[in-house]
Write an enzyme that holds these catalytic residues in place. Sequence first.
Site, short mmCIF file in Angstrom:
data_model
loop_
_atom_site.label_atom_id
_atom_site.label_comp_id
_atom_site.label_asym_id
_atom_site.label_seq_id
_atom_site.Cartn_x
_atom_site.Cartn_y
_atom_site.Cartn_z
N HIS A 21 -1.48 -6.19 4.04
CA HIS A 21 -1.05 -6.39 2.94
C HIS A 21 -2.42 -7.67 2.12
O HIS A 21 -1.18 -7.82 0.95
CB HIS A 21 -0.24 -6.68 2.05
CG HIS A 21 1.15 -5.18 2.83
ND1 HIS A 21 1.48 -4.47 4.22
CD2 HIS A 21 1.80 -4.22 1.77
CE1 HIS A 21 1.38 -3.73 4.03
NE2 HIS A 21 2.16 -2.93 2.98
N GLU B 33 -2.77 8.45 -1.22
CA GLU B 33 -3.33 6.72 -2.31
C GLU B 33 -5.00 7.78 -2.07
O GLU B 33 -5.75 8.01 -3.56
CB GLU B 33 -4.00 5.80 -1.58
CG GLU B 33 -3.24 4.79 -1.52
CD GLU B 33 -1.40 5.69 -0.63
OE1 GLU B 33 -1.99 6.12 0.50
OE2 GLU B 33 -0.39 4.35 -0.74
C1 LIG Z 1 -0.66 3.27 2.40
C2 LIG Z 1 0.51 2.71 2.22
N1 LIG Z 1 0.80 3.20 0.66
C3 LIG Z 1 1.66 2.49 0.18
C4 LIG Z 1 2.38 1.14 0.69
C5 LIG Z 1 3.08 0.73 0.28
N2 LIG Z 1 4.58 1.15 0.13
C6 LIG Z 1 5.15 0.30 1.66
S1 LIG Z 1 6.49 1.17 1.86
C7 LIG Z 1 6.38 1.79 0.45
C8 LIG Z 1 7.42 3.08 0.49
C9 LIG Z 1 8.00 4.29 1.84
O1 LIG Z 1 8.27 5.27 2.09
P1 LIG Z 1 8.92 6.32 2.55
O2 LIG Z 1 8.36 6.82 3.54
O3 LIG Z 1 10.49 6.73 2.58
O4 LIG Z 1 9.28 4.76 3.58
P2 LIG Z 1 10.71 4.10 3.37
O5 LIG Z 1 10.40 2.82 2.84
O6 LIG Z 1 12.04 4.24 2.87
O7 LIG Z 1 11.46 3.43 4.60
C10 LIG Z 1 5.75 2.07 0.18
C11 LIG Z 1 4.96 3.53 -1.13
C12 LIG Z 1 1.79 1.63 1.63
N3 LIG Z 1 2.56 -0.09 2.48
N4 LIG Z 1 0.46 1.91 2.66
#
Ligand SMILES: Cc1ncc(C[n+]2csc(CCOP(=O)(O)OP(=O)(O)O)c2C)c(N)n1
Lengths: 339, 328
Positions: free
Chosen positions: B129, B60
């Site tokens: 959220h 971000e």
């Molecule tokens: C700071 C932040 N940015 C965006 C999000 C939205 N978000 C939640 S999970 C996710 C993907 C996370 O990917 P990863 O770290 O690979 O974990 P996975 O979901 O694949 O287990 C996103 C974009 C968030 N919760 N927090």
Amino acid sequence: MFANGQLQPEVIRRYHEVIESLGPEFLKAMLQDMHTIRAFEERAEQLYGLGKVHGTMHLSIGQEATAVGASNALQDGDYLLNHHRGHGHCLAWGSDVNRMMAEFVGKETGYCRGRGGSMHIADVDSNNLGANGIVAGGVPIAVGVGLSIKMRKTQQVCMVIFGDGAANEGAFHESLNMASIWKLPVIYLCENNQYAMSMPVQKAFTIENISTRATAYNIPGVTVDGNDPLAVYLAVQEAAERARRGDGPSLIESKTYRYKGHSKSDRQAYRTRDEVNEWMEQRDPIMRFSALLTTAGVVSEDEANGMRDQAIKIIDDAVAFSDASPAPDVSSLLEGVYA
Amino acid sequence: MREITYAEALREGLRQAMTADPSVFAIGEDIGVYGGAFGVTAGLLNEFGAERIIDTPISEAGIAGACVGAALTGMRPVGEIQFMDFVTLTMEQIVLQAAKVRFMFGGKASVPMVLRTPSGSGTGAAAQHSESLENWFVHVPGLKVVMPSSAYDAKGLLLAAIDDNNPVIFVEHKLLYKTKGHVPEEMYRVPLSQTNVVREGKHVTVVATSVMVSRAVQAAEELAKEGIELEVIDPRTLKPLDDAPIIESVKKTGRALVVHEAVEMGGFGGEIVARIAGSEAFDYLEAPVRRLAGLDIPIPYNRELEYHTVPQVENIVREARKLARGEY
Ligand SMILES: Cc1ncc(C[n+]2csc(CCOP(=O)(O)OP(=O)(O)O)c2C)c(N)n1
Ligand SMILES: [Mg+2]
């Protein structure tokens, strides 16, 4: 370890030693936990479909080996910082499935009294410092936990689990560097399930292995097969020993795959059904571990088959518990903000 | 007139801006093939390609910084922060860079960027959220803060925000994305800093923002049956604030209630109350000016607890009725 569904003889030899040292009870418990995690997740999805769950959830079906391998390599008193896709890690840590289920459906008897939900389950009494709704949210906290362990001069370690996506937050880099310069007892476990929501690792990184980032912080970095609980176990065990010796942090990348969508509403337009099927059919962690343990004579076919039923029973009981539990009372709404 | 959703209105506005001006582009997490977490950018990747609908890693601070840098050098970026909660990770770039660059450089640079982000509770997304953090940005000189409450305003304000030569924080609401309204097909603007009188009434002025505007209108419809007429006012742009219509209204009604979802203490409502109290409307007041806002707690997960954490229609009805009847 598995090629076209066939277990290779050299794999059995390679694992012979570790299977001997862990013993049948330990290994059976690992396999049972993998089944329980899967059953929890499947029921979670079902409850969601029935409209019993408000909000969202992130399922870890297909990733059970990482959770079970990692937690089992640590000891009572160690710390866990979990992430949003964390039901499996929480169960593998030994947290109570009834209270998890109750939290999932927002009941007063849940771990967070229904205030947190799926994304925030914590079991502070067992040093499980919680799942996190913020990607990489737990990663800098690990520095503080590591510092605290060092200052209190205990033999504890802290394992922080995060996804491939989290490794691209700035906080990841600050945290690894600080843990490195202060030689903190932290295990960074990056659960690379190939996607961060819709972003494939191939587009979010130009490196093949996220573990190579360890080089920049002068700490060990390894990539393991995240669908093999023993591979994860061995890597975490080694990192834990190093941390307890005072030699500092390690970065472990556990390569695995998420079968379900990112969260409740995901059309999965970013990947093909074939890709998902290939992982499910060729590399399923439960199928593989089950085959390994039966081939090695650790569990009988019957025992292995019974584990799924046992898992479903555990989850049935958890649902019965949460169904019978009271919802939080609105009069308690203002509680719990300040100490 | 045609009816489309708030999300579709935003998409149409963005599409028209990108078609009209090659310097406009969008950047954020999962805005391409996924179409954005709430579907606002769905389909735009196919229309404009990956060079103008840019999917980023989860970074971000990087997204905000990329917007600042591109805006400083001739582009008009529209960044998306997937949930308003995550603006916390952009704060340095937005507050210390985007907002201040122009002033620090003696007016010689500008940062024409828009940062779109969904705020609010009501979806069971719990404490990390569901934030409504608009007032953090209201406190920062150099930023503009916009909060559309309808599909019509969403499109018109987005186009005006993209035209604007300043950093604009564009605060959407999750519960509004699927709500429908009349939206003209042409590329119209709703000027920034133009407060909107949504419904006229003579007994109580209700100043509401975002999702609270439609709740205030519903409350007004109910109270009308009792003969109590609410005048519902939506500032639309929180900063710079056009307060004249609010002050005029309070001179007429003598009573004011401010409603927002964000936590009451330190919230935007305090500013509205202060504007009223410090203006000529003060002499016309027949009752204390009241606020109705989110409780001073993080948003809980449990559905019922969540519901009771922020103002609902029945709360607005009750508060406005008390004011109208002198029962405060
Ligand atoms: C700071 C932040 N940015 C965006 C999000 C939205 N978000 C939640 S999970 C996710 C993907 C996370 O990917 P990863 O770290 O690979 O974990 P996975 O979901 O694949 O287990 C996103 C974009 C968030 N919760 N927090
Ligand atoms: Mg991932």
